[in-house]
Scaffold this motif. Structure first.
Motif, PDB file in Angstrom:
ATOM      1  N   PHE A   4      -4.230  53.896  34.227  1.00  0.00           N
ATOM      2  CA  PHE A   4      -5.165  54.935  34.643  1.00  0.00           C
ATOM      3  C   PHE A   4      -4.372  56.207  34.950  1.00  0.00           C
ATOM      4  N   VAL A   5      -4.855  57.320  34.413  1.00  0.00           N
ATOM      5  CA  VAL A   5      -4.214  58.617  34.648  1.00  0.00           C
ATOM      6  C   VAL A   5      -5.260  59.542  35.268  1.00  0.00           C
ATOM      7  N   ILE A   6      -4.920  60.138  36.402  1.00  0.00           N
ATOM      8  CA  ILE A   6      -5.851  61.011  37.121  1.00  0.00           C
ATOM      9  C   ILE A   6      -5.175  62.352  37.366  1.00  0.00           C
ATOM     10  N   ILE A   7      -5.884  63.429  37.035  1.00  0.00           N
ATOM     11  CA  ILE A   7      -5.352  64.769  37.285  1.00  0.00           C
ATOM     12  C   ILE A   7      -6.525  65.737  37.441  1.00  0.00           C
ATOM     13  N   ALA A   8      -6.312  66.822  38.147  1.00  0.00           N
ATOM     14  CA  ALA A   8      -7.342  67.865  38.279  1.00  0.00           C
ATOM     15  C   ALA A   8      -7.346  68.755  37.044  1.00  0.00           C
ATOM     16  N   ASP A   9      -8.520  69.320  36.745  1.00  0.00           N
ATOM     17  CA  ASP A   9      -8.568  70.324  35.679  1.00  0.00           C
ATOM     18  C   ASP A   9      -8.030  71.665  36.167  1.00  0.00           C
ATOM     19  N   HIS A  10      -8.289  71.986  37.436  1.00  0.00           N
ATOM     20  CA  HIS A  10      -7.816  73.225  38.059  1.00  0.00           C
ATOM     21  C   HIS A  10      -8.100  73.112  39.544  1.00  0.00           C
ATOM     22  N   CYS A  11      -7.710  74.095  40.311  1.00  0.00           N
ATOM     23  CA  CYS A  11      -7.987  74.087  41.749  1.00  0.00           C
ATOM     24  C   CYS A  11      -9.424  74.541  42.016  1.00  0.00           C
ATOM     25  N   ALA A  12      -9.885  74.267  43.232  1.00  0.00           N
ATOM     26  CA  ALA A  12     -11.239  74.673  43.616  1.00  0.00           C
ATOM     27  C   ALA A  12     -11.354  76.189  43.693  1.00  0.00           C
ATOM     28  N   SER A  13     -10.268  76.845  44.009  1.00  0.00           N
ATOM     29  CA  SER A  13     -10.256  78.310  44.044  1.00  0.00           C
ATOM     30  C   SER A  13      -8.895  78.770  43.564  1.00  0.00           C
ATOM     31  N   SER A  14      -8.872  79.816  42.757  1.00  0.00           N
ATOM     32  CA  SER A  14      -7.597  80.310  42.240  1.00  0.00           C
ATOM     33  C   SER A  14      -7.312  81.742  42.672  1.00  0.00           C
ATOM     34  N   ILE A  53      -1.278  86.666  40.571  1.00  0.00           N
ATOM     35  CA  ILE A  53      -1.340  85.228  40.304  1.00  0.00           C
ATOM     36  C   ILE A  53      -1.129  84.547  41.641  1.00  0.00           C
ATOM     37  N   ASP A  54      -2.123  83.818  42.113  1.00  0.00           N
ATOM     38  CA  ASP A  54      -2.036  83.174  43.424  1.00  0.00           C
ATOM     39  C   ASP A  54      -1.504  81.760  43.215  1.00  0.00           C
ATOM     40  N   ILE A  55      -0.189  81.616  43.215  1.00  0.00           N
ATOM     41  CA  ILE A  55       0.475  80.396  42.745  1.00  0.00           C
ATOM     42  C   ILE A  55       0.046  79.159  43.517  1.00  0.00           C
ATOM     43  N   ALA A  56      -0.127  79.270  44.819  1.00  0.00           N
ATOM     44  CA  ALA A  56      -0.507  78.102  45.620  1.00  0.00           C
ATOM     45  C   ALA A  56      -1.817  77.499  45.139  1.00  0.00           C
ATOM     46  N   ASN A  57      -2.683  78.324  44.589  1.00  0.00           N
ATOM     47  CA  ASN A  57      -3.985  77.850  44.124  1.00  0.00           C
ATOM     48  C   ASN A  57      -3.959  77.341  42.680  1.00  0.00           C
ATOM     49  N   TYR A  58      -2.765  76.983  42.215  1.00  0.00           N
ATOM     50  CA  TYR A  58      -2.611  76.280  40.937  1.00  0.00           C
ATOM     51  C   TYR A  58      -2.008  74.889  41.151  1.00  0.00           C
ATOM     52  N   HIS A  59      -1.683  74.568  42.378  1.00  0.00           N
ATOM     53  CA  HIS A  59      -1.036  73.286  42.690  1.00  0.00           C
ATOM     54  C   HIS A  59      -2.083  72.171  42.689  1.00  0.00           C
ATOM     55  N   ILE A  60      -1.898  71.184  41.821  1.00  0.00           N
ATOM     56  CA  ILE A  60      -2.867  70.090  41.690  1.00  0.00           C
ATOM     57  C   ILE A  60      -2.148  68.743  41.737  1.00  0.00           C
ATOM     58  N   PRO A  61      -2.847  67.692  42.151  1.00  0.00           N
ATOM     59  CA  PRO A  61      -2.242  66.356  42.156  1.00  0.00           C
ATOM     60  C   PRO A  61      -2.433  65.672  40.806  1.00  0.00           C
ATOM     61  N   ALA A  62      -1.543  64.721  40.502  1.00  0.00           N
ATOM     62  CA  ALA A  62      -1.682  63.894  39.300  1.00  0.00           C
ATOM     63  C   ALA A  62      -1.088  62.523  39.583  1.00  0.00           C
ATOM     64  N   PHE A  63      -1.698  61.504  39.001  1.00  0.00           N
ATOM     65  CA  PHE A  63      -1.305  60.119  39.249  1.00  0.00           C
ATOM     66  C   PHE A  63      -1.294  59.339  37.930  1.00  0.00           C
ATOM     67  N   ILE A  64      -0.297  58.500  37.745  1.00  0.00           N
ATOM     68  CA  ILE A  64      -0.322  57.485  36.687  1.00  0.00           C
ATOM     69  C   ILE A  64      -0.308  56.138  37.391  1.00  0.00           C
ATOM     70  N   VAL A  65      -1.402  55.409  37.249  1.00  0.00           N
ATOM     71  CA  VAL A  65      -1.643  54.204  38.055  1.00  0.00           C
ATOM     72  C   VAL A  65      -1.673  52.966  37.154  1.00  0.00           C
ATOM     73  N   ASN A  66      -1.086  51.886  37.658  1.00  0.00           N
ATOM     74  CA  ASN A  66      -1.171  50.566  37.022  1.00  0.00           C
ATOM     75  C   ASN A  66      -0.251  50.431  35.815  1.00  0.00           C
ATOM     76  N   ALA A  67       0.791  51.271  35.763  1.00  0.00           N
ATOM     77  CA  ALA A  67       1.865  51.002  34.807  1.00  0.00           C
ATOM     78  C   ALA A  67       2.760  49.976  35.499  1.00  0.00           C
ATOM     79  N   LEU A  75       3.239  69.607  40.620  1.00  0.00           N
ATOM     80  CA  LEU A  75       2.658  69.914  39.314  1.00  0.00           C
ATOM     81  C   LEU A  75       1.635  71.039  39.452  1.00  0.00           C
ATOM     82  N   TYR A  76       1.563  71.907  38.431  1.00  0.00           N
ATOM     83  CA  TYR A  76       0.693  73.081  38.497  1.00  0.00           C
ATOM     84  C   TYR A  76      -0.242  73.127  37.286  1.00  0.00           C
ATOM     85  N   ALA A  77      -1.487  73.519  37.549  1.00  0.00           N
ATOM     86  CA  ALA A  77      -2.462  73.712  36.479  1.00  0.00           C
ATOM     87  C   ALA A  77      -2.070  74.934  35.656  1.00  0.00           C
TER      88      ALA A  77
END
Length: 653
Positions: A509-519, A525-539, A323-325
């Protein structure tokens, strides 16, 4: 103009000042070049262009900064030259200007350290939020030492100016009317020429983003960003016919379980449940985590062990592996998850006027009788968050310091009180305190038998990287790694406390980053620096799985609604990733670059109606330009043109 070039003239100080500025600007550019020596283009032509363009921009800044002084010299009578008044004015303003510019040079270094950019729209934004910015500077740097260095350099320069007799000549020499007019009109013409004909984008021609940025001048870039903080898509970007653009997007948004029920252009449709396990009646806690790059996780090769809790969730959740920001700022992440819309050029919709009463995820939750709440540990005035969320149906919980919502916003706002806070820095209370507040509100609605959607925006993973001592094995304030590990620890504590609540078993619970620490990187466009984790927990009724499909932040909530088996109205560009009809793609950009990525192909739209088609090498994170693919180009244009059209024409309501 000959008089200006002679050291023994009324313009002596102006001459020495400009020579100093050009020298310091060159040295700063050289520092940045050496700083990224392994990443800049070292082709002779690119190196020469980097420094030659830099000189062009620096010269423009010289003329712009000097113009007020030139005006003063042009109108000041000869008979008063060298008078006490003349000396006070020139000494005071020259000293103030020197101090300000030396401070600006040092500020550019700290800004570059954080963003790998010359001053841009972020610096413009920071002018508005002085409390947070000044507090952040105080907590991140030794302000006494910083001011001392600036003062020392300023005094040293004043001493050198005196040694060169710049002041004594300025106070001793008369100037003719002819010289005054010649200098004034020359400077005025050159300043107007730069404003009209020398855009900041002139620097972006070397194919290496570091060379491009280094060639710019910070002050010039700042004012260019100030002038172009909002950009009209139709004016700056390649377009296609609106009918064709919407036809493409409607085709991309088609699903077997959805039906468009709108007029010609809007994408409004009814999405019906897709037959998955029924999870109606579940609360949702959504956590948007500050600057959480995927690269911080052990799964992606990080060996620091700074995300042990999140690492454990990768096998205990719906984990989005690819997933990408959509952007590089918190407000872009907020825009993406609440509106499920591609990034439009210029400012995020969160910060634009007329952004109330839009169709957001709040509308979907409210249609299911949920209470929707927004939690922020700082002052929600920052980045216009309170206005955006309050104007779109959320109750606000923040650390307000007296800010109020606009009278026209019909919502509730609650302050996080001092007795609820154990630690606070420039950006807000620590994540643990914020989560505790959210739990308190969740308890309240559970006791009232009300479903809740709680949107939480964290702040601890942000410079100055400070957090409560004794929580983790990294000292507070020592860097990003400690802030990431504390954020991970706070999330673990949230789940530990939530599991003790009756409402936990009935809460996703849904957890995701707003963006990467550095872009920033060497590519546009530095594509690798848009890759973020996301989780949907407890479904809990759904089997946990790793979702490997390439997707975007805008797809998160449509996927959640699919998991929850909801039928709902939608104006979203995002789709349910779990659907068999989902076509893999990601939408990402800066405030000027707009990108559609499919697998390893990326079409990048730029202002000035330019575009490039590229192949992305994931291992090296390099972009290689490909021959243009017109069908790919039209689809890219369609995503962004339609998104901009709907917002601009108030069709996202």
């Amino acid at each position: 103009m000959i008089k200006l070039l002679v050291s023994k003239s009324r313009y002596a100080l102006l001459r020495v000042f400009n020579l100093w500025f050009l020298l310091f600007s060159f040295l700063l550019r050289l520092v940045f070049f050496i700083w990224h020596f392994d990443e800049v283009s070292l082709k002779i032509s690119d190196v020469l262009l980097t420094f030659c363009l830099g000189f062009v921009f620096d010269t423009g800044v010289c003329f712009m900064i000097s113009l007020p002084f030139v005006i003063y010299l042009s109108i000041f009578p000869n008979k008063w030259i060298g008078s006490l008044f003349d000396k006070i004015i020139i000494y005071f303003f020259s000293t103030l200007t020197l101090f300000t510019l030396v401070f600006t040079f040092l500020a550019e270094i700290t800004f570059w350290e954080e963003f790998k950019n010359r001053f841009n729209f972020i610096a413009v934004d920071y002018l508005i939020y002085t409390y947070e910015v000044i507090s952040n500077i105080k907590e991140s740097y030794n302000l006494t030492l910083l001011i001392g260095i600036v003062l020392f350099i300023t005094l040293l320069l004043l001493f050198l100016f005196h040694k060169k007799k710049a002041y004594s000549n300025t106070f001793a020499q008369k100037i003719t009317v002819k010289t005054r007019l010649l200098v004034f009109f020359t400077f005025s013409f050159i300043v107007l020429f730069y404003i009209k004909f020398i855009p900041n984008t002139l620097a972006e021609r070397m194919g290496n983003r570091y060379n491009d940025e280094i060639s710019k001048a910070g002050i010039y870039s700042f004012f260019a960003a100030f002038r172009n903080n909002q950009m009209k898509y139709q004016k700056f970007y390649t377009t296609i016919d609106n009918d064709k653009a919407f036809a493409i997007i409607k085709h991309k948004l088609e699903e077997p379980n959805s039906k468009f029920n709108s007029k010609k252009y809007p994408i409004h449709r009814k999405v019906n449940d897709n037959g998955q396990i029924n999870t109606k009646g579940k609360n949702v806690v959504f956590i948007l985590v500050e600057s959480l790059s995927a690269s911080f996780l052990n799964k992606y090769g990080n060996q620091e062990n700074i995300t042990p809790f999140l690492d454990s969730l990768t096998t205990k959740s719906f984990f989005f592996d690819n997933l990408y920001a959509t952007g590089t700022r918190t407000v872009r992440g907020m825009e993406a998850v609440t509106l499920c819309i591609p990034p439009t050029p210029g400012q995020s919709i969160v910060k634009r006027p007329e952004n109330h009463n839009l169709f957001t995820i709040s509308n979907v939750f409210k249609s299911k009788k949920y209470k929707t709440n927004f939690f922020y540990g700082g002052d929600g005035y920052f980045d216009n968050m309170n206005s955006f969320f309050g104007g779109n149906g959320f109750d606000i919980y923040d650390r307000g310091r007296g800010s109020i919502l606009n009278d026209e916003i019909k919502t509730n706002r609650y302050n996080i009180e001092d007795n609820e806070v154990t630690f606070e820095n420039a950006w807000g209370i620590c994540d643990e305190n914020l989560f505790d507040k959210m739990i308190t509100v969740a308890d309240k609605y559970h006791n009232e038998n009300k479903l809740f959607f709680n949107f939480v925006m964290t702040t601890s993973n942000h410079r100055p990287y400070t957090y409560p001592e004794g929580k983790i094995d990294i000292l507070s304030g020592t860097g990003r790694s400690g802030a990431v590990k504390y954020t991970d620890y706070a999330l673990q504590q949230l789940f530990r406390k939530a599991k003790q609540k009756e409402w936990y078993k009935n809460t996703i619970f849904v957890i995701i980053a707003d963006h990467c620490a550095s872009s920033a990187g060497k590519n546009e466009i530095d594509i690798a620096n848009y890759h973020i984790p996301a989780f949907i927990v407890n479904a809990s009724e759904i089997e946990n799985q790793i979702i490997t499909k390439q997707c975007s932040q805008i797809d998160l909530f449509p996927t959640l609604f699919g998991i929850m088996n909801w039928s709902y109205e939608s104006d979203f560009f995002g789709k349910n990733v779990l659907s068999n009809s989902f076509e893999e793609r990601a939408l990402l950009g800066t405030y000027r670059k707009l990108t559609l990525m499919k697998q390893d192909k990326a079409m990048i739209l730029s202002d000035q109606k330019k575009q490039t088609f590229n192949k992305w090498d994931k291992e090296s994170n390099n972009l290689t330009q490909l021959p243009m693919d017109n069908a790919f180009l039209e689809e890219t244009i369609a995503w962004y043109q339609t998104a901009d059209y709907l917002f601009t024409n108030k069709l996202l309501n």
